[in-house]
Motif scaffolding. Structure first.
Motif, PDB file in Angstrom:
ATOM      1  N   ALA A 179       0.831  -1.211   0.000  1.00  0.00           N
ATOM      2  CA  ALA A 179       0.000   0.000   0.000  1.00  0.00           C
ATOM      3  C   ALA A 179       0.859   1.253   0.000  1.00  0.00           C
ATOM      4  O   ALA A 179       0.542   2.241  -0.677  1.00  0.00           O
ATOM      5  CB  ALA A 179      -0.927  -0.008   1.212  1.00  0.00           C
ATOM      6  N   TYR A 180       1.949   1.222   0.750  1.00  0.00           N
ATOM      7  CA  TYR A 180       2.878   2.352   0.754  1.00  0.00           C
ATOM      8  C   TYR A 180       3.434   2.572  -0.648  1.00  0.00           C
ATOM      9  O   TYR A 180       3.505   3.704  -1.145  1.00  0.00           O
ATOM     10  CB  TYR A 180       4.014   2.101   1.744  1.00  0.00           C
ATOM     11  N   GLU A 183       0.835   4.132  -2.868  1.00  0.00           N
ATOM     12  CA  GLU A 183       0.611   5.545  -2.520  1.00  0.00           C
ATOM     13  C   GLU A 183       1.700   6.440  -3.104  1.00  0.00           C
ATOM     14  O   GLU A 183       1.440   7.584  -3.496  1.00  0.00           O
ATOM     15  CB  GLU A 183       0.569   5.697  -1.000  1.00  0.00           C
ATOM     16  N   HIS A 184       2.931   5.925  -3.172  1.00  0.00           N
ATOM     17  CA  HIS A 184       4.060   6.740  -3.596  1.00  0.00           C
ATOM     18  C   HIS A 184       4.580   6.392  -4.988  1.00  0.00           C
ATOM     19  O   HIS A 184       5.680   6.808  -5.366  1.00  0.00           O
ATOM     20  CB  HIS A 184       5.184   6.622  -2.559  1.00  0.00           C
TER      21      HIS A 184
END
Length: 281
Positions: A179-180, A183-184
């Motif tokens: 997920a990180y 997101e990035h």
């Protein structure tokens, strides 16, 4: 031979595209690597993942050159050896990789491990940025980086990693780290995608495999694909190479994907990146 359209591509954060399914050569003996890679290319793979530490870059390069497939249709990844994290060593190691592969450029080059007790991976990443600026690698990324490693890169460097190659399988789903990345803008690549075979006998996976009339391995690899990860199974057996390639003519239901994801045990087959500081002798 032309590229096979049945394999989807993923667009990386710098605009480059990468086939979602690749062929991994980890643990393939150097003497067998050329033939194994040629087999994969014949089957239709257009994404090959190797590393300096695997000792088989030469065979990959031979296969790429002898395949008859235009170079720009094959996505080639290699990784920085753990022994060359000092910036000047990293730059030299990249040149060695290009020479060993005997190709003009790499599509993707990764820091293989963060090695938290060995040196400063931020300095290593800045050397990677120099390689990227030099034009002989189309994208740069990392492997086995945790969120706190990625946070430091975001804070202290300029070019974001295009990918993070991490251990992912149904018993280690890595949801927060994936997920990180999403997101990035960091694509997730999954190594050990079937947990070295350890998930294939799971009753949930076997049940789904029976229903969709596919093998457990195909079900797990399809689960990876539907979650949006890049995956590269490894085999030296042609029938298994073909089996692993046949992922895009069937689908799992949302319930299937959820059922497999809930098998997570946070169980690794490989080292913990926060504790792994191995340097080859």
């Amino acid at each position: 031979m032309t590229s096979t359209p049945s394999v989807p591509t993923i667009t990386l954060n710098n605009g480059a595209t990468i086939p979602q399914l690749g062929f991994g050569v980890f643990q393939i003996p150097p003497a067998e690597t050329k033939d194994a890679t040629l087999t994969a290319l014949e089957v239709g793979y257009r994404h090959i993942d190797t590393a300096e530490m695997y000792g088989n870059e030469e065979g990959v390069g031979q296969a790429v050159r002898e395949s008859g497939i235009p170079r720009d249709q094959i996505f080639v990844t290699s990784k920085l050896n753990n022994g060359f994290h000092a910036p000047e060593d990293a730059l030299a190691a990249f040149d060695t990789t290009l020479a060993t592969l005997d190709i003009d450029y790499l599509d993707l080059f990764l820091i293989h491990w963060p090695l938290p007790a060995v040196g400063d991976y931020v300095d290593t990443w800045k050397a990677m940025e120099q390689m990227y600026a030099g034009g002989k690698v189309r994208s740069i990324g990392v492997s086995n980086f945790q969120q706190h490693h990625l946070n430091r890169l975001r804070a202290e460097t300029t070019v974001p990693p295009a990918v993070n190659q991490i251990e992912v399988h149904p018993y280690l789903t890595q949801e927060p780290l994936r997920a990180y990345g999403a997101e990035h803008g960091i694509a997730t690549e999954a190594w050990s995608p079937i947990a070295q075979g350890g998930v294939l006998g799971d009753p949930v996976i076997e049940r789904i495999a029976r229903r969709v009339e596919r093998t457990p391995a195909q079900v797990v690899l399809r689960w990876h694909a539907q979650r949006g990860d890049i995956v590269f199974p490894k085999s030296v057996t042609r029938s298994r190479v073909e089996e692993n390639f046949a992922l895009f003519d069937f689908e799992l239901t949302d319930e299937d994907v959820t059922d497999i994801s809930t098998l997570n045990k946070d169980e690794r087959t490989g080292p913990n990146p926060d504790e792994f500081n191995y340097i080859p002798s």
